[in-house]
Enzyme design. Structure first.
Site, PDB file in Angstrom:
ATOM      1  N   ASP A 112       0.816  -1.286   0.324  1.00 35.80           N
ATOM      2  CA  ASP A 112       0.042  -0.107   0.109  1.00 35.80           C
ATOM      3  C   ASP A 112       0.707   1.228   0.433  1.00 35.80           C
ATOM      4  OD1 ASP A 112      -2.314  -1.631  -0.126  1.00 35.80           O
ATOM      5  OD2 ASP A 112      -2.510  -1.781   2.594  1.00 35.80           O
TER       6      ASP A 112
HETATM    7  N1  URA Z   1      -1.221  -5.727   3.974  1.00 35.20           N
HETATM    8  C1  URA Z   1      -1.823  -4.259   3.524  1.00 35.20           C
HETATM    9  O1  URA Z   1      -2.603  -4.398   4.730  1.00 35.20           O
HETATM   10  N2  URA Z   1      -1.453  -3.941   2.709  1.00 35.20           N
HETATM   11  C2  URA Z   1       0.159  -4.065   2.653  1.00 35.20           C
HETATM   12  O2  URA Z   1       1.152  -3.010   1.905  1.00 35.20           O
HETATM   13  C3  URA Z   1       0.387  -5.046   2.246  1.00 35.20           C
HETATM   14  C4  URA Z   1       0.114  -6.243   3.185  1.00 35.20           C
END
Ligand code: URA
Length: 248
Positions: A112
């Site tokens: 993310d």
């Molecule tokens: N899980 C998440 O919620 N975000 C990420 O960036 C990676 C794994």
């Protein structure tokens, strides 16, 4: 390999542009200028060094790189509100041509925008698939800072499995280790959309910060500053291939 093909394969522009660079005297191999686009060069991955317009570059048959992802970057090639992680890579890596077995350099799974840490990128299609596919059980370790103090029951539920809103089958953490009351180390072997955040929310807590510290045997060390990239070593690439194979 022909010199013009070598330069082209490493992301220095179109075949025609690469031939032009060579004829113009702008390409050296192991510090010697070479003016012949058709010159045969012994190209050894990770060893052969050349330079293009004074930019020194190491030949890599396939690209396997590690980025220490900062917050505020998207893993998309065409990002919306935030800059792309691809902007952290040098031009030749971004421009490496794709091919039959290669999609061009791509992020191996996505983090993310606000997640930091270990991000792999590669142009090896089979490798990308193996690292991402839940079938191969490649463990990914996340350092999770949560809003509320962790309860034993929350850890147990993460290990037993929780149901997320897009699939009736429960997803479980391969490991969940409490580091401090608000710091959890969570190991997952699949990569659903926002999986850590959704799993933590499903057990009644909330992710305040998320950092990926490990993928398979590869640990993000202190030597790579945030926002920096490096090639993986041959041993690291081999170890990652092995972990994918071991669980097939
Ligand atoms: N899980 C998440 O919620 N975000 C990420 O960036 C990676 C794994």
């Amino acid at each position: 390999m022909r010199l013009d093909q070598l330069i082209y394969s490493q992301g220095f522009g179109t075949r025609r542009h690469c031939a032009g660079l060579i004829v113009a005297g702008l390409v050296s191999v192991e510090d010697a200028v070479c003016l012949d686009p058709a010159a045969e060069v012994l190209a050894v991955s990770g060893q052969t060094t050349f330079s293009v317009q004074r930019q020194s570059w190491q030949f890599h048959e396939r690209a396997y790189v590690l980025v220490n992802k900062p917050a505020g970057y998207e893993c998309s090639q065409r990002p919306g509100a935030w800059p792309s992680v691809y902007s952290l890579l040098p031009g030749p890596l971004r421009q490496r041509p794709g091919g039959v077995k290669s999609p061009g350099v791509q992020a191996v799974g996505r983090l993310d925008q606000d997640t930091t840490g270990l991000l792999l990128l590669s142009d090896d299609g089979a490798f990308i698939h193996r690292m991402n596919s839940p079938r191969y059980h490649v463990p990914k370790v996340y350092e999770v800072t949560v809003r509320h103090p962790l309860a034993v029951s929350q850890i147990q539920r993460l290990l037993d499995g929780v149901v997320l809103d897009d699939d009736a089958r429960p997803v479980r953490a391969a490991a969940a280790q409490v580091v401090t009351s608000r710091h959890l180390q969570l190991t997952l072997t699949e990569g659903k959309y926002h999986q850590v955040k959704r799993m933590v929310a499903a057990v009644g807590n909330r992710v305040n910060a998320l950092h990926r510290s490990q993928v398979g045997p590869l640990v993000l060390g202190p030597d790579l500053a945030t926002g920096q990239w490096r090639w993986l070593t041959a041993a690291e690439v081999l170890a990652l291939h092995e972990v994918g194979r071991a669980h097939r």
